[in-house]
Design a protein around this motif. Structure first.
Motif, mmCIF file in Angstrom:
data_model
loop_
_atom_site.group_PDB
_atom_site.id
_atom_site.type_symbol
_atom_site.label_atom_id
_atom_site.label_comp_id
_atom_site.label_asym_id
_atom_site.label_seq_id
_atom_site.Cartn_x
_atom_site.Cartn_y
_atom_site.Cartn_z
ATOM 1 N N LYS A 228 0.757 -0.794 0.350
ATOM 2 C CA LYS A 228 0.111 -0.092 -0.096
ATOM 3 C C LYS A 228 1.162 1.515 0.058
ATOM 4 C CE LYS A 228 -4.067 -2.398 2.400
ATOM 5 N NZ LYS A 228 -4.701 -1.870 3.713
ATOM 6 N N PHE B 99 -4.293 11.760 -0.340
ATOM 7 C CA PHE B 99 -4.327 10.426 0.283
ATOM 8 C C PHE B 99 -4.586 10.989 1.591
ATOM 9 C CE2 PHE B 99 -0.191 10.109 -1.461
ATOM 10 C CZ PHE B 99 0.993 10.418 -0.034
ATOM 11 N N VAL C 149 -9.406 9.997 -0.099
ATOM 12 C CA VAL C 149 -8.858 8.608 -0.536
ATOM 13 C C VAL C 149 -9.240 8.255 1.116
ATOM 14 C CG1 VAL C 149 -6.914 7.372 -0.425
ATOM 15 C CG2 VAL C 149 -7.403 9.265 -2.205
ATOM 16 N N PRO D 245 -9.679 5.718 3.845
ATOM 17 C CA PRO D 245 -8.529 4.178 4.141
ATOM 18 C C PRO D 245 -9.797 3.030 4.904
ATOM 19 C CG PRO D 245 -7.893 5.596 5.447
ATOM 20 C CD PRO D 245 -9.008 6.391 3.816
ATOM 21 N N TYR E 202 -9.308 0.956 0.364
ATOM 22 C CA TYR E 202 -9.519 2.172 0.262
ATOM 23 C C TYR E 202 -11.170 2.760 -0.702
ATOM 24 C CZ TYR E 202 -4.935 2.505 1.036
ATOM 25 O OH TYR E 202 -3.394 2.927 0.955
#
Length: 257
Positions: free
Chosen positions: A27, A42, A48, A50, A61
């Motif tokens: 990842k 991210f 994004v 998780p 994701y």
């Protein structure tokens, strides 16, 4: 963006160290850099997210725009066989109404349209392999299906559906072409037999009778099909994706001589 993702892909392709990574390292070293090169932030969980929750389970994701999930991405460690994880991911995506999903081990990336009909495999419309494919093509496909811009506009789904339809069309043709050849050569009609007879006469001056032509076409076709199948394999013609050894009608005429 295209240059950024292309440079990253080339860098990843130059190293084999990723092959020993566990899921967490995959990842960090592969997934997030690729998403970043596609303009996803991210660090922003509104883009994004998780560990996205789905009915007591979690997807690694979720790529989001506002309140809408655009893409699900499920990550496994490098080298892990992805076959056993298709059903789970597509069930998650189907339940959430997510139009595009990705299953990856960092090296192989399997792209799906979860809301389409058919088996898990039939809903897979594209595969990327970082080590086996051309870096320019890989970069373009990542932009087509996963860039922030195309996801927000919905163009990624349109790109995916266009490729999916092309794949479906090719599968139908692969199944149907052998059947068509079987009809033409295995069960020739009068017009085809007459055509072969006329062509033979033009070439050599002698006209074969129609029964002779039919016998030759069918027997030569059957022999060709048998030769195209290895000894010991019992396989029906209609299951073969391609039959390349079948002679053209003009070739049949020449062989009669």
């Amino acid at each position: 963006m295209e240059k950024t993702i292309h440079n990253l892909i080339q860098k990843l392709q130059s190293s084999k160290r990723f092959l020993s990574f566990d899921e967490a390292s995959t990842k960090q070293a592969l997934i997030l850099p690729i998403l970043h090169s596609l303009d996803w932030d991210f660090f922003n969980v509104d883009e994004v997210q998780p560990e996205y929750p789905v009915e007591g389970q979690k997807v690694d994701y979720a790529l989001k725009h506002g309140d809408f999930v655009k893409v699900f991405i499920e990550v496994k460690r490098v080298g892990e066989d992805l076959e056993n994880h298709q059903e789970q991911l597509l069930n998650y995506a189907f339940k959430q109404g997510v139009h595009l999903a990705v299953l990856t081990n960092g090296i192989s990336w399997w792209f799906y349209l979860p809301l389409k009909e058919g088996s898990w495999e039939q809903r897979k419309f594209y595969t990327i392999d970082l080590y086996d494919q051309n870096s320019i093509e890989i970069a373009q496909r990542f932009v087509d299906f996963l860039s922030k811009e195309t996801c927000i506009s919905g163009q990624n789904v349109r790109n995916a559906e266009g490729l999916y339809k092309t794949n479906q069309k090719q599968q139908v043709l692969n199944r149907t072409l052998p059947v068509a050849l079987e009809k033409i050569f295995g069960e020739p009609d009068e017009n085809f037999i007459e055509l072969v007879a006329e062509k033979t006469e033009k070439i050599c001056g002698y006209r074969p009778d129609l029964e002779q032509v039919e016998h030759f076409v069918v027997s030569h076709y059957r022999k060709t099909v048998q030769l195209s199948n290895p000894v010991g394999r019992k396989q029906k013609l209609v299951t073969k994706p391609k039959v390349v050894e079948i002679p053209s009608p003009s070739a049949c005429c020449l062989l009669i001589l």
